[in-house]
Design a protein around this motif. Structure first.
Motif, short mmCIF file in Angstrom:
data_model
loop_
_atom_site.label_atom_id
_atom_site.label_comp_id
_atom_site.label_asym_id
_atom_site.label_seq_id
_atom_site.Cartn_x
_atom_site.Cartn_y
_atom_site.Cartn_z
N TYR A 78 0.82 -1.21 0.00
CA TYR A 78 0.00 0.00 0.00
C TYR A 78 0.86 1.27 0.00
O TYR A 78 0.91 1.98 0.99
N PRO A 79 1.52 1.56 -1.12
CA PRO A 79 2.31 2.79 -1.15
C PRO A 79 1.39 4.00 -1.12
O PRO A 79 0.31 4.00 -1.73
N LYS A 80 1.79 5.02 -0.37
CA LYS A 80 1.00 6.24 -0.34
C LYS A 80 1.87 7.41 0.09
O LYS A 80 2.97 7.23 0.60
N ALA A 81 1.36 8.59 -0.16
CA ALA A 81 2.02 9.81 0.28
C ALA A 81 1.04 10.57 1.16
O ALA A 81 -0.16 10.58 0.89
N LYS A 82 1.56 11.18 2.20
CA LYS A 82 0.74 12.02 3.07
C LYS A 82 1.26 13.45 2.95
O LYS A 82 2.46 13.69 3.08
N VAL A 83 0.35 14.37 2.68
CA VAL A 83 0.69 15.78 2.58
C VAL A 83 -0.14 16.52 3.62
O VAL A 83 -1.37 16.37 3.66
N VAL A 84 0.52 17.29 4.46
CA VAL A 84 -0.17 18.12 5.44
C VAL A 84 -0.09 19.55 4.95
O VAL A 84 1.00 20.05 4.66
N ILE A 85 -1.26 20.19 4.82
CA ILE A 85 -1.28 21.59 4.41
C ILE A 85 -1.95 22.43 5.49
O ILE A 85 -2.75 21.92 6.28
N VAL A 86 -1.61 23.70 5.49
CA VAL A 86 -2.24 24.67 6.39
C VAL A 86 -2.99 25.65 5.51
O VAL A 86 -2.39 26.30 4.64
N GLN A 107 -6.63 25.98 9.14
CA GLN A 107 -6.77 24.58 9.49
C GLN A 107 -5.56 23.80 9.02
O GLN A 107 -5.01 24.08 7.95
N THR A 108 -5.15 22.81 9.79
CA THR A 108 -4.06 21.90 9.41
C THR A 108 -4.73 20.60 8.99
O THR A 108 -5.41 19.95 9.79
N ILE A 109 -4.55 20.23 7.72
CA ILE A 109 -5.29 19.11 7.14
C ILE A 109 -4.32 18.11 6.51
O ILE A 109 -3.45 18.50 5.72
N GLN A 110 -4.49 16.83 6.84
CA GLN A 110 -3.69 15.77 6.22
C GLN A 110 -4.47 15.18 5.05
O GLN A 110 -5.64 14.83 5.19
N ILE A 111 -3.80 15.06 3.91
CA ILE A 111 -4.40 14.51 2.70
C ILE A 111 -3.53 13.37 2.22
O ILE A 111 -2.31 13.49 2.17
N GLU A 112 -4.17 12.25 1.88
CA GLU A 112 -3.44 11.08 1.40
C GLU A 112 -3.53 10.97 -0.11
O GLU A 112 -4.57 11.27 -0.71
N PHE A 113 -2.42 10.53 -0.72
CA PHE A 113 -2.37 10.27 -2.15
C PHE A 113 -1.91 8.83 -2.34
O PHE A 113 -1.04 8.35 -1.62
N TYR A 114 -2.49 8.15 -3.33
CA TYR A 114 -2.17 6.74 -3.56
C TYR A 114 -1.49 6.53 -4.90
O TYR A 114 -1.63 7.31 -5.84
N VAL A 157 -8.74 12.05 0.55
CA VAL A 157 -7.88 11.49 -0.49
C VAL A 157 -7.73 12.50 -1.62
O VAL A 157 -8.73 12.94 -2.20
N GLY A 158 -6.49 12.86 -1.92
CA GLY A 158 -6.22 13.78 -3.02
C GLY A 158 -6.17 13.05 -4.35
O GLY A 158 -5.66 11.94 -4.43
N TRP A 159 -6.71 13.69 -5.38
CA TRP A 159 -6.63 13.09 -6.72
C TRP A 159 -5.98 14.04 -7.73
O TRP A 159 -5.76 13.67 -8.88
N LYS A 160 -5.63 15.24 -7.27
CA LYS A 160 -4.91 16.19 -8.13
C LYS A 160 -4.26 17.23 -7.22
O LYS A 160 -4.87 17.71 -6.28
N ILE A 161 -3.01 17.59 -7.54
CA ILE A 161 -2.30 18.62 -6.78
C ILE A 161 -1.65 19.56 -7.77
O ILE A 161 -1.00 19.14 -8.72
N THR A 162 -1.86 20.87 -7.53
CA THR A 162 -1.35 21.89 -8.43
C THR A 162 -0.69 23.01 -7.63
O THR A 162 -1.22 23.42 -6.60
#
Length: 89
Positions: free
Chosen positions: A18-26, A34-41, A82-87
């Motif tokens: 289960y490879p994934k990336a976690k991105v925390v944004i403010v 808000q501090t939010i964790q978003i997962e990408f697969y 779950v993120g499906w696009k990052i720009t």
């Protein structure tokens, strides 16, 4: 749905199954950021690796929910963003 903010943390978990990336944004456009964790697969992990801490981004997300019953037959509920696009902004 989209979430805008500044990347605080990027964590790449290269697990075999289960490879994934976690991105925390403010978020910074709100009165109370808000501090939010978003997962990408899988397929999006290479895209996430092109970003750095401090980058301003907009992330398109889906909210996933699930139900789980533990050994004591107590029902628990979990949500994942779950993120499906990052720009980059």
């Amino acid at each position: 749905m989209e979430i805008k903010g500044k990347i605080k943390v990027i964590e790449i978990l290269d697990k075999e199954q289960y490879p994934k990336a976690k991105v925390v944004i403010v978020t910074d456009e709100e009165k109370y950021p808000q501090t939010i964790q978003i997962e990408f697969y899988e397929k999006l992990i290479p895209a996430v690796k092109t970003f750095n801490q401090g980058d301003d981004v907009v992330i398109a997300v889906n909210i996933k929910g699930r139900e789980w019953v533990n050994q004591n037959l107590e029902t628990k509920y979990f949500n994942t963003i779950v993120g499906w696009k990052i720009t980059k902004l």
